[in-house]
Write a protein that holds these residues in place. Structure first.
Motif, PDB file in Angstrom:
ATOM      1  N   ILE A  62       0.831  -1.208   0.000  1.00  0.00           N
ATOM      2  CA  ILE A  62       0.000   0.000   0.000  1.00  0.00           C
ATOM      3  C   ILE A  62       0.863   1.254   0.000  1.00  0.00           C
ATOM      4  O   ILE A  62       0.674   2.162  -0.813  1.00  0.00           O
ATOM      5  N   PHE A  63       1.846   1.292   0.904  1.00  0.00           N
ATOM      6  CA  PHE A  63       2.682   2.489   0.986  1.00  0.00           C
ATOM      7  C   PHE A  63       3.622   2.610  -0.219  1.00  0.00           C
ATOM      8  O   PHE A  63       3.925   3.725  -0.655  1.00  0.00           O
ATOM      9  N   LYS A  64       4.042   1.480  -0.766  1.00  0.00           N
ATOM     10  CA  LYS A  64       4.905   1.518  -1.946  1.00  0.00           C
ATOM     11  C   LYS A  64       4.151   2.083  -3.140  1.00  0.00           C
ATOM     12  O   LYS A  64       4.671   2.925  -3.882  1.00  0.00           O
ATOM     13  N   VAL A  65       2.911   1.640  -3.325  1.00  0.00           N
ATOM     14  CA  VAL A  65       2.103   2.112  -4.454  1.00  0.00           C
ATOM     15  C   VAL A  65       1.709   3.572  -4.260  1.00  0.00           C
ATOM     16  O   VAL A  65       1.847   4.396  -5.177  1.00  0.00           O
ATOM     17  N   LEU A  66       1.233   3.903  -3.062  1.00  0.00           N
ATOM     18  CA  LEU A  66       0.765   5.272  -2.819  1.00  0.00           C
ATOM     19  C   LEU A  66       1.902   6.290  -2.891  1.00  0.00           C
ATOM     20  O   LEU A  66       1.693   7.429  -3.322  1.00  0.00           O
ATOM     21  N   SER A  67       3.100   5.893  -2.474  1.00  0.00           N
ATOM     22  CA  SER A  67       4.226   6.821  -2.483  1.00  0.00           C
ATOM     23  C   SER A  67       4.565   7.293  -3.894  1.00  0.00           C
ATOM     24  O   SER A  67       4.937   8.457  -4.096  1.00  0.00           O
ATOM     25  N   SER A  68       4.428   6.401  -4.883  1.00  0.00           N
ATOM     26  CA  SER A  68       4.708   6.791  -6.266  1.00  0.00           C
ATOM     27  C   SER A  68       3.459   7.295  -6.972  1.00  0.00           C
ATOM     28  O   SER A  68       3.507   8.268  -7.730  1.00  0.00           O
ATOM     29  N   CYS A 276       4.009   9.161   2.821  1.00  0.00           N
ATOM     30  CA  CYS A 276       4.292   7.789   2.383  1.00  0.00           C
ATOM     31  C   CYS A 276       5.765   7.603   2.029  1.00  0.00           C
ATOM     32  O   CYS A 276       6.366   6.572   2.347  1.00  0.00           O
ATOM     33  N   ASN A 277       6.354   8.600   1.386  1.00  0.00           N
ATOM     34  CA  ASN A 277       7.770   8.479   1.019  1.00  0.00           C
ATOM     35  C   ASN A 277       8.676   8.587   2.232  1.00  0.00           C
ATOM     36  O   ASN A 277       9.730   7.936   2.287  1.00  0.00           O
ATOM     37  N   LEU A 278       8.300   9.403   3.205  1.00  0.00           N
ATOM     38  CA  LEU A 278       9.062   9.437   4.455  1.00  0.00           C
ATOM     39  C   LEU A 278       9.018   8.077   5.141  1.00  0.00           C
ATOM     40  O   LEU A 278      10.021   7.604   5.694  1.00  0.00           O
ATOM     41  N   LEU A 279       7.860   7.440   5.081  1.00  0.00           N
ATOM     42  CA  LEU A 279       7.712   6.112   5.675  1.00  0.00           C
ATOM     43  C   LEU A 279       8.549   5.087   4.925  1.00  0.00           C
ATOM     44  O   LEU A 279       9.168   4.210   5.539  1.00  0.00           O
ATOM     45  N   ARG A 280       8.585   5.194   3.604  1.00  0.00           N
ATOM     46  CA  ARG A 280       9.391   4.275   2.799  1.00  0.00           C
ATOM     47  C   ARG A 280      10.880   4.416   3.133  1.00  0.00           C
ATOM     48  O   ARG A 280      11.597   3.430   3.228  1.00  0.00           O
ATOM     49  N   ILE A 281      11.319   5.649   3.316  1.00  0.00           N
ATOM     50  CA  ILE A 281      12.730   5.884   3.655  1.00  0.00           C
ATOM     51  C   ILE A 281      13.042   5.349   5.047  1.00  0.00           C
ATOM     52  O   ILE A 281      14.087   4.724   5.275  1.00  0.00           O
ATOM     53  N   LEU A 293      14.817   6.553  -4.998  1.00  0.00           N
ATOM     54  CA  LEU A 293      13.585   6.974  -5.664  1.00  0.00           C
ATOM     55  C   LEU A 293      12.704   7.789  -4.720  1.00  0.00           C
ATOM     56  O   LEU A 293      12.218   8.875  -5.073  1.00  0.00           O
ATOM     57  N   SER A 294      12.491   7.285  -3.504  1.00  0.00           N
ATOM     58  CA  SER A 294      11.685   8.014  -2.526  1.00  0.00           C
ATOM     59  C   SER A 294      12.339   9.332  -2.130  1.00  0.00           C
ATOM     60  O   SER A 294      11.659  10.351  -1.945  1.00  0.00           O
ATOM     61  N   LEU A 295      13.665   9.319  -2.030  1.00  0.00           N
ATOM     62  CA  LEU A 295      14.393  10.537  -1.663  1.00  0.00           C
ATOM     63  C   LEU A 295      14.249  11.611  -2.741  1.00  0.00           C
ATOM     64  O   LEU A 295      14.035  12.787  -2.427  1.00  0.00           O
ATOM     65  N   PHE A 379       3.663  11.189   9.003  1.00  0.00           N
ATOM     66  CA  PHE A 379       4.618  10.088   8.884  1.00  0.00           C
ATOM     67  C   PHE A 379       4.874   9.448  10.247  1.00  0.00           C
ATOM     68  O   PHE A 379       4.927   8.216  10.372  1.00  0.00           O
ATOM     69  N   THR A 380       5.018  10.273  11.283  1.00  0.00           N
ATOM     70  CA  THR A 380       5.272   9.755  12.633  1.00  0.00           C
ATOM     71  C   THR A 380       4.131   8.860  13.109  1.00  0.00           C
ATOM     72  O   THR A 380       4.358   7.794  13.693  1.00  0.00           O
TER      73      THR A 380
END
Length: 389
Positions: A62-68, A276-281, A293-295, A379-380
């Protein structure tokens, strides 16, 4: 006479023409170009979201898809905002050109050129930054497909942007990769072209505020020469200063207020993407490509956030500087009736002038910091929820 389109907006015009968003000469061919490019961007977003139909919806997926996906949604919103507001942009440029046509003083023309040159420098810098980010994104998203094409044993290597086309991903990997890269190219161009266009436009409204300051100073300088004729000329200069100041506020508000809905959805989508990208990192596990990519997405969105608010903050600062100029000139040497005009200006200065983004946020550096803090707070919460599980 200053021709904004050929002298100051020529780079912005070229960028918008490439993606079919220049508001003039909207021929059927340009409309087809718009539909094709926006359709490519939207279908790429849809094919990311369709992964929820075929794969198990785990928190990681979910977070991988939503982040992009939400990153590309932000790009699509920017593209679409200029499409649906083409008339607004055209009218805004016409209003700005009409103001420039009225300017004849060589010093005032020099002020316009100064801010126009500054806007060009910012545009060129952002183009170079955009090219660098785009090349990194293309390289990152292409690499998994290159491995699949070169060495079939690497076919298990999962792409960094997850998509579901309901076809054999390995067999049609080249077409999938092509669709992905074209979407990145269109989105990146849209982000840079629309962003630099707004910055250039607002830089010229800042120039109008500076011209108002110049006219006020000129009015007092003329007054010091003495004589009834000079008093009349001084009065006219103050009136001209008030007129261009009012036009600067009207023109700024006209453009931003018409983009209100687009900015609202852009802020909402941007908050989701940032969180979402902060969470991915934060959840980085030996996948350097996904981390980069997230960065990159975070850097692009944060730069856009702070730069747009910084530009709007400049408008507020220039407006306040007008009244600081009124206060600092030797207004006390003026006749009573001119002092009353100046007093009216000082009273107007007690009301701050701000640009409102999305109908909810006052555009300023403080708001930019607040939005950045909000994304970190979301994110927190998400990260602590995952840790509890």
């Amino acid at each position: 006479m200053i021709c904004l389109e050929t002298q100051h907006f020529n780079i912005n015009r070229m960028l918008l023409l490439i993606i079919g968003l220049w508001p003039y000469q909207r021929t059927p061919l340009v409309e087809f170009q718009l539909i094709l490019l926006l359709g490519t961007l939207l279908t790429f977003i849809i094919f990311q979201l369709t992964t929820f139909l075929t794969l198990e919806c785990t928190p990681d997926l979910i977070f991988k898809v939503l982040s992009s996906a939400f990153f590309f949604i932000c790009l699509a919103i920017k593209y679409n905002s200029f499409w649906i507001n083409a008339d607004v942009l055209r009218n805004s440029l016409k209003q700005l050109q009409d103001v420039c046509n009225e300017i004849e003083d060589k010093n005032e023309i020099a002020i316009i050129k100064k801010y126009g040159s500054k806007a060009k420098r910012i545009t060129i810098i952002l183009i170079l930054v955009g090219i660098c980010c785009q090349l990194i994104l293309i390289l990152l998203t292409t690499w998994p497909y290159i491995l699949i094409i070169i060495n079939k044993s690497q076919s298990h290597f999962s792409p960094y942007i997850v998509t579901e086309y309901f076809i054999d991903q390995e067999k049609y990997s080249f077409l999938i990769m092509l669709h992905e890269e074209v979407a990145i190219l269109i989105g990146s161009l849209a982000m840079v072209a629309t962003g630099t266009m707004l910055i250039t436009y607002l830089q010229h409204t800042s120039a109008m505020f500076s011209i108002a300051c110049y006219r006020i100073e000129q009015a007092i300088d003329i007054l010091q020469k003495g004589g009834f004729k000079n008093e009349q000329m001084s009065c006219k200069e103050i009136i001209r200063a008030v007129n261009i100041h009012c036009k600067a506020m009207t023109i700024s508000n006209f453009l931003i207020s018409n983009f209100e809905g687009s900015f609202f959805f852009l802020i909402a989508a941007g908050m989701v993407c940032l969180s979402c990208n902060l969470l991915r990192i934060a959840s980085f596990i030996n996948n350097i490509g996904q981390f980069i990519l997230s960065l990159i997405m975070l850097i692009i969105l944060y730069v856009y956030l702070f730069l747009s608010n910084y530009t709007a903050q400049q408008i507020t600062d220039h407006n306040e500087y007008v009244f600081a100029t009124v206060y600092n000139v030797r207004w006390y040497v003026a006749p009573i009736y001119i002092q009353k005009m100046i007093l009216f200006l000082l009273q107007r200065g007690t009301i701050s002038f701000n640009l409102i983004l999305g109908g909810i946020f006052v555009a300023s550096m403080q708001s930019a910091a607040s939005l950045a803090s909000t994304s970190i707070s979301y994110f927190t919460v998400l990260y602590s929820t995952r840790q509890e599980k």
